[in-house]
Write an enzyme that holds these catalytic residues in place. Structure first.
Site, PDB file in Angstrom:
ATOM      1  N   ASP A 111       0.868  -1.177   0.000  1.00  0.00           N
ATOM      2  CA  ASP A 111       0.000   0.000   0.000  1.00  0.00           C
ATOM      3  C   ASP A 111       0.901   1.221   0.000  1.00  0.00           C
ATOM      4  O   ASP A 111       1.817   1.316   0.816  1.00  0.00           O
ATOM      5  CB  ASP A 111      -0.905   0.012   1.231  1.00  0.00           C
ATOM      6  CG  ASP A 111      -1.994  -1.050   1.171  1.00  0.00           C
ATOM      7  OD1 ASP A 111      -2.379  -1.433   0.050  1.00  0.00           O
ATOM      8  OD2 ASP A 111      -2.459  -1.478   2.230  1.00  0.00           O
ATOM      9  N   ASP A 123      -6.777  -1.390  -4.761  1.00  0.00           N
ATOM     10  CA  ASP A 123      -7.903  -1.086  -3.876  1.00  0.00           C
ATOM     11  C   ASP A 123      -8.857  -0.085  -4.529  1.00  0.00           C
ATOM     12  O   ASP A 123     -10.079  -0.192  -4.387  1.00  0.00           O
ATOM     13  CB  ASP A 123      -7.397  -0.520  -2.547  1.00  0.00           C
ATOM     14  CG  ASP A 123      -6.521  -1.511  -1.787  1.00  0.00           C
ATOM     15  OD1 ASP A 123      -6.716  -2.728  -1.954  1.00  0.00           O
ATOM     16  OD2 ASP A 123      -5.637  -1.049  -1.046  1.00  0.00           O
TER      17      ASP A 123
END
Length: 142
Positions: A111, A123
């Site tokens: 991330d 995402d």
């Protein structure tokens, strides 16, 4: 017929369009993760769990859930024409496969940006895919 919420989603009706959307989304996710790891490592969050770092002590749960979601999307796409033609499916698959690749090769998801939660492009594709998928389920106006 056009969707009342997302009229532009009718552009992605051919299988070539859906393959292109999947390919572009998947490659953008991979490229941004590799760039973040190489040039912005201090900003990268290594998510060993799933959303919101749930099950971070059980990495196999995330791997299993990703694989199950991909298999379910693929199965439904093969069996159901309406599902297959939904413009949200290639985005959902790109997001799910992008994070699955991370889990498989690294043991965690990379991330690289923070908006209240740590996220990556996979995402974003998953969130956008859900919105487009739901919008395409709405009744069509002529």
């Amino acid at each position: 017929p056009r969707s009342t919420l997302f009229p532009y989603t009718t552009l992605f009706r051919s299988s070539t369009d859906r393959v292109s959307i999947f390919s572009i989304a998947f490659l953008l996710d991979r490229a941004t993760k590799l760039l973040a790891l190489r040039y912005f490592a201090s900003c990268v969050y290594l998510n060993h769990g799933i959303s919101f770092s749930l099950f971070k002590n059980s990495p196999w749960v995330g791997l299993f859930m990703s694989l199950l979601g991909i298999l379910m999307l693929s199965f439904l796409s093969v069996r159901n024409e309406k599902f297959r033609r939904n413009a949200g499916v290639p985005l959902l698959l790109a997001g799910a496969i992008g994070n699955l690749v991370d889990r498989f090769f690294y043991g965690y998801v990379v991330d690289w940006f923070y908006v209240g939660i740590h996220m990556n492009l996979a995402d974003v594709w998953l969130c956008l895919g859900v919105l487009v998928f739901i919008a395409n389920l709405q009744p069509r106006s002529v």
